[in-house]
Motif scaffolding. Sequence first.
Motif, short mmCIF file in Angstrom:
data_model
loop_
_atom_site.label_atom_id
_atom_site.label_comp_id
_atom_site.label_asym_id
_atom_site.label_seq_id
_atom_site.Cartn_x
_atom_site.Cartn_y
_atom_site.Cartn_z
N ALA A 169 57.96 -6.32 -0.96
CA ALA A 169 58.82 -5.26 -1.52
C ALA A 169 60.00 -5.87 -2.28
N ASP A 170 60.62 -6.90 -1.70
CA ASP A 170 61.76 -7.56 -2.37
C ASP A 170 61.34 -8.13 -3.72
N ARG A 171 60.17 -8.78 -3.74
CA ARG A 171 59.74 -9.40 -5.00
C ARG A 171 59.36 -8.35 -6.03
N LEU A 172 58.70 -7.27 -5.60
CA LEU A 172 58.36 -6.21 -6.56
C LEU A 172 59.64 -5.66 -7.19
N GLN A 173 60.68 -5.44 -6.36
CA GLN A 173 61.95 -4.95 -6.91
C GLN A 173 62.53 -5.94 -7.90
N ALA A 174 62.54 -7.21 -7.51
CA ALA A 174 63.13 -8.24 -8.38
C ALA A 174 62.37 -8.35 -9.70
N LEU A 175 61.09 -8.00 -9.69
CA LEU A 175 60.28 -8.11 -10.91
C LEU A 175 60.30 -6.81 -11.72
N GLY A 176 61.18 -5.88 -11.36
CA GLY A 176 61.37 -4.70 -12.20
C GLY A 176 60.78 -3.41 -11.66
N TYR A 177 60.11 -3.49 -10.51
CA TYR A 177 59.54 -2.27 -9.93
C TYR A 177 60.54 -1.70 -8.93
N SER A 178 61.65 -1.18 -9.48
CA SER A 178 62.76 -0.75 -8.62
C SER A 178 62.42 0.51 -7.83
N GLU A 179 61.31 1.16 -8.17
CA GLU A 179 60.92 2.37 -7.43
C GLU A 179 60.32 2.05 -6.06
N VAL A 180 60.03 0.77 -5.80
CA VAL A 180 59.43 0.38 -4.51
C VAL A 180 60.53 0.14 -3.48
N HIS A 181 60.48 0.89 -2.38
CA HIS A 181 61.54 0.75 -1.36
C HIS A 181 61.06 0.08 -0.09
N GLY A 182 59.78 0.02 0.11
CA GLY A 182 59.29 -0.64 1.32
C GLY A 182 57.81 -0.87 1.19
N THR A 183 57.34 -1.85 1.90
CA THR A 183 55.93 -2.21 1.85
C THR A 183 55.51 -2.67 3.25
N ARG A 184 54.39 -2.24 3.69
CA ARG A 184 53.82 -2.78 4.93
C ARG A 184 52.39 -3.20 4.65
N ILE A 185 52.01 -4.33 5.22
CA ILE A 185 50.69 -4.90 4.94
C ILE A 185 49.85 -4.87 6.21
N GLY A 186 48.65 -4.38 6.09
CA GLY A 186 47.74 -4.35 7.23
C GLY A 186 46.38 -4.87 6.82
N LYS A 187 45.43 -4.74 7.75
CA LYS A 187 44.06 -5.18 7.49
C LYS A 187 43.15 -3.97 7.43
N ILE A 202 36.47 -8.00 5.45
CA ILE A 202 37.88 -7.83 5.79
C ILE A 202 38.71 -7.80 4.51
N GLY A 203 39.56 -6.82 4.39
CA GLY A 203 40.44 -6.72 3.24
C GLY A 203 41.87 -6.45 3.68
N LYS A 204 42.72 -6.20 2.69
CA LYS A 204 44.11 -5.89 2.97
C LYS A 204 44.40 -4.45 2.60
N VAL A 205 45.29 -3.83 3.35
CA VAL A 205 45.80 -2.54 2.94
C VAL A 205 47.32 -2.68 2.82
N ILE A 206 47.85 -2.31 1.68
CA ILE A 206 49.28 -2.47 1.40
C ILE A 206 49.84 -1.07 1.18
N GLU A 207 50.76 -0.66 2.04
CA GLU A 207 51.37 0.67 1.89
C GLU A 207 52.72 0.52 1.21
N LEU A 208 52.85 1.17 0.07
CA LEU A 208 54.09 1.12 -0.70
C LEU A 208 54.82 2.43 -0.53
N GLU A 209 56.13 2.34 -0.27
CA GLU A 209 56.99 3.53 -0.31
C GLU A 209 57.67 3.53 -1.67
N VAL A 210 57.36 4.52 -2.48
CA VAL A 210 57.92 4.54 -3.83
C VAL A 210 58.63 5.87 -4.09
N ASP A 211 59.57 5.82 -5.05
CA ASP A 211 60.29 7.04 -5.42
C ASP A 211 59.35 8.07 -6.00
N LEU A 212 58.56 7.63 -6.96
CA LEU A 212 57.56 8.55 -7.50
C LEU A 212 56.33 7.75 -7.90
#
Lengths: 77, 77
Positions: A23-41, B39-49
Amino acid sequence: MVTVRVFVTLKPSLLDSAGRTVADRLQALGYSEVHGTRIGKVIELEVDLADEGRIDEMCRKLLSNPVIEDYRFEVVE
Amino acid sequence: MVTVRVFVTLKPSLLDSAGRTVADRLQALGYSEVHGTRIGKVIELEVDLADEGRIDEMCRKLLSNPVIEDYRFEVVE
Protein backbone atom coordinates in the motif's frame (compact mmCIF):
# COMPACT_ATOMS: atom_id res chain seq x y z
CA MET A 1 -14.15 -32.96 -11.17
CA VAL A 2 -15.02 -30.02 -8.96
CA THR A 3 -12.91 -26.93 -8.25
CA VAL A 4 -12.86 -25.63 -4.69
CA ARG A 5 -11.31 -22.24 -4.03
CA VAL A 6 -9.90 -21.73 -0.54
CA PHE A 7 -9.01 -18.23 0.68
CA VAL A 8 -6.52 -17.96 3.54
CA THR A 9 -5.97 -14.52 5.05
CA LEU A 10 -4.26 -13.14 8.12
CA LYS A 11 -6.67 -12.41 10.95
CA PRO A 12 -7.77 -8.75 10.78
CA SER A 13 -6.22 -7.94 14.18
CA LEU A 14 -2.72 -8.84 12.94
CA LEU A 15 -0.42 -6.44 11.11
CA ASP A 16 0.09 -7.56 7.51
CA SER A 17 3.52 -6.05 6.94
CA ALA A 18 3.79 -7.17 3.30
CA GLY A 19 0.36 -5.68 2.58
CA ARG A 20 1.32 -2.48 4.37
CA THR A 21 4.46 -2.17 2.26
CA VAL A 22 2.50 -2.72 -0.97
CA ALA A 23 0.00 0.00 0.00
CA ASP A 24 2.82 2.43 0.87
CA ARG A 25 4.58 1.80 -2.43
CA LEU A 26 1.38 2.11 -4.49
CA GLN A 27 0.76 5.50 -2.84
CA ALA A 28 4.34 6.62 -3.44
CA LEU A 29 4.01 5.64 -7.11
CA GLY A 30 0.98 7.88 -7.61
CA TYR A 31 -1.94 5.63 -6.69
CA SER A 32 -3.04 7.89 -3.85
CA GLU A 33 -6.52 6.34 -3.83
CA VAL A 34 -5.13 3.18 -2.19
CA HIS A 35 -5.48 3.32 1.60
CA GLY A 36 -4.75 -0.22 2.64
CA THR A 37 -3.81 -3.59 1.27
CA ARG A 38 -3.92 -7.07 2.71
CA ILE A 39 -2.34 -10.07 1.03
CA GLY A 40 -3.60 -13.62 1.36
CA LYS A 41 -3.41 -16.94 -0.41
CA VAL A 42 -5.89 -18.56 -2.73
CA ILE A 43 -5.59 -22.33 -3.05
CA GLU A 44 -7.52 -24.01 -5.85
CA LEU A 45 -8.21 -27.68 -5.24
CA GLU A 46 -9.36 -30.09 -7.95
CA VAL A 47 -11.39 -32.73 -6.13
CA ASP A 48 -13.54 -35.68 -7.14
CA LEU A 49 -16.47 -34.43 -5.14
CA ALA A 50 -16.91 -31.49 -2.82
CA ASP A 51 -17.64 -32.92 0.63
CA GLU A 52 -17.82 -29.70 2.63
CA GLY A 53 -16.97 -31.45 5.90
CA ARG A 54 -13.75 -32.90 4.52
CA ILE A 55 -12.79 -29.66 2.81
CA ASP A 56 -13.32 -27.76 6.04
CA GLU A 57 -11.12 -30.30 7.82
CA MET A 58 -8.33 -29.88 5.23
CA CYS A 59 -8.52 -26.09 5.58
CA ARG A 60 -8.47 -26.18 9.36
CA LYS A 61 -5.78 -28.82 9.82
CA LEU A 62 -3.50 -28.41 6.83
CA LEU A 63 -4.08 -25.39 4.62
CA SER A 64 -4.28 -22.63 7.23
CA ASN A 65 -2.68 -21.79 10.54
CA PRO A 66 -5.71 -21.14 12.77
CA VAL A 67 -3.62 -19.23 15.31
CA ILE A 68 -3.01 -16.36 12.89
CA GLU A 69 -5.17 -17.03 9.83
CA ASP A 70 -8.81 -17.19 8.82
CA TYR A 71 -10.07 -19.25 5.91
CA ARG A 72 -13.17 -19.61 3.83
CA PHE A 73 -13.91 -21.67 0.74
CA GLU A 74 -16.31 -21.77 -2.15
CA VAL A 75 -17.20 -24.57 -4.54
CA VAL A 76 -16.71 -23.13 -8.01
CA GLU A 77 -18.20 -25.69 -10.39
CA MET B 1 -14.32 3.21 0.64
CA VAL B 2 -14.42 0.36 -1.84
CA THR B 3 -12.73 -3.03 -1.58
CA VAL B 4 -11.14 -4.46 -4.71
CA ARG B 5 -10.00 -8.08 -4.67
CA VAL B 6 -7.15 -8.93 -7.04
CA PHE B 7 -6.32 -12.57 -7.80
CA VAL B 8 -2.83 -13.31 -9.09
CA THR B 9 -2.13 -16.86 -10.28
CA LEU B 10 0.64 -18.59 -12.17
CA LYS B 11 -0.17 -19.06 -15.85
CA PRO B 12 -1.74 -22.50 -16.39
CA SER B 13 1.13 -23.67 -18.62
CA LEU B 14 3.68 -23.27 -15.79
CA LEU B 15 4.39 -25.91 -13.17
CA ASP B 16 3.23 -24.74 -9.73
CA SER B 17 5.67 -26.74 -7.61
CA ALA B 18 4.29 -25.53 -4.27
CA GLY B 19 0.77 -26.46 -5.37
CA ARG B 20 1.98 -29.83 -6.59
CA THR B 21 3.59 -30.52 -3.21
CA VAL B 22 0.42 -29.56 -1.35
CA ALA B 23 -1.66 -31.90 -3.52
CA ASP B 24 0.82 -34.76 -2.99
CA ARG B 25 0.80 -34.27 0.78
CA LEU B 26 -2.99 -34.02 0.98
CA GLN B 27 -3.23 -37.34 -0.88
CA ALA B 28 -0.61 -38.95 1.34
CA LEU B 29 -2.54 -37.79 4.41
CA GLY B 30 -5.72 -39.52 3.30
CA TYR B 31 -7.46 -36.90 1.15
CA SER B 32 -7.34 -39.09 -1.96
CA GLU B 33 -10.10 -37.04 -3.61
CA VAL B 34 -7.62 -34.18 -4.24
CA HIS B 35 -6.08 -34.43 -7.71
CA GLY B 36 -4.44 -31.08 -8.14
CA THR B 37 -3.76 -27.83 -6.35
CA ARG B 38 -2.63 -24.45 -7.54
CA ILE B 39 -1.64 -21.65 -5.18
CA GLY B 40 -2.05 -17.97 -5.94
CA LYS B 41 -2.23 -14.65 -4.18
CA VAL B 42 -5.25 -12.58 -3.30
CA ILE B 43 -4.59 -8.89 -2.71
CA GLU B 44 -7.38 -6.82 -1.16
CA LEU B 45 -7.11 -3.11 -1.87
CA GLU B 46 -9.04 -0.46 0.03
CA VAL B 47 -9.52 2.38 -2.43
CA ASP B 48 -11.42 5.66 -2.49
CA LEU B 49 -13.13 4.80 -5.71
CA ALA B 50 -12.81 1.86 -8.06
CA ASP B 51 -11.56 3.25 -11.36
CA GLU B 52 -11.21 0.02 -13.34
CA GLY B 53 -8.62 1.49 -15.70
CA ARG B 54 -6.32 2.51 -12.87
CA ILE B 55 -6.81 -0.78 -11.04
CA ASP B 56 -5.97 -2.71 -14.19
CA GLU B 57 -2.83 -0.58 -14.57
CA MET B 58 -1.76 -1.33 -10.96
CA CYS B 59 -2.31 -5.05 -11.52
CA ARG B 60 -0.42 -5.11 -14.78
CA LYS B 61 2.52 -2.92 -13.77
CA LEU B 62 2.95 -3.56 -10.06
CA LEU B 63 0.92 -6.38 -8.53
CA SER B 64 1.61 -9.16 -11.02
CA ASN B 65 4.46 -10.37 -13.16
CA PRO B 66 2.86 -10.64 -16.61
CA VAL B 67 5.61 -12.95 -17.87
CA ILE B 68 4.52 -15.78 -15.59
CA GLU B 69 1.27 -14.68 -13.95
CA ASP B 70 -2.32 -13.94 -14.85
CA TYR B 71 -4.52 -11.60 -12.84
CA ARG B 72 -8.16 -10.69 -12.53
CA PHE B 73 -9.97 -8.42 -10.12
CA GLU B 74 -13.44 -7.85 -8.75
CA VAL B 75 -14.95 -4.86 -6.99
CA VAL B 76 -16.44 -6.22 -3.79
CA GLU B 77 -18.48 -3.35 -2.31
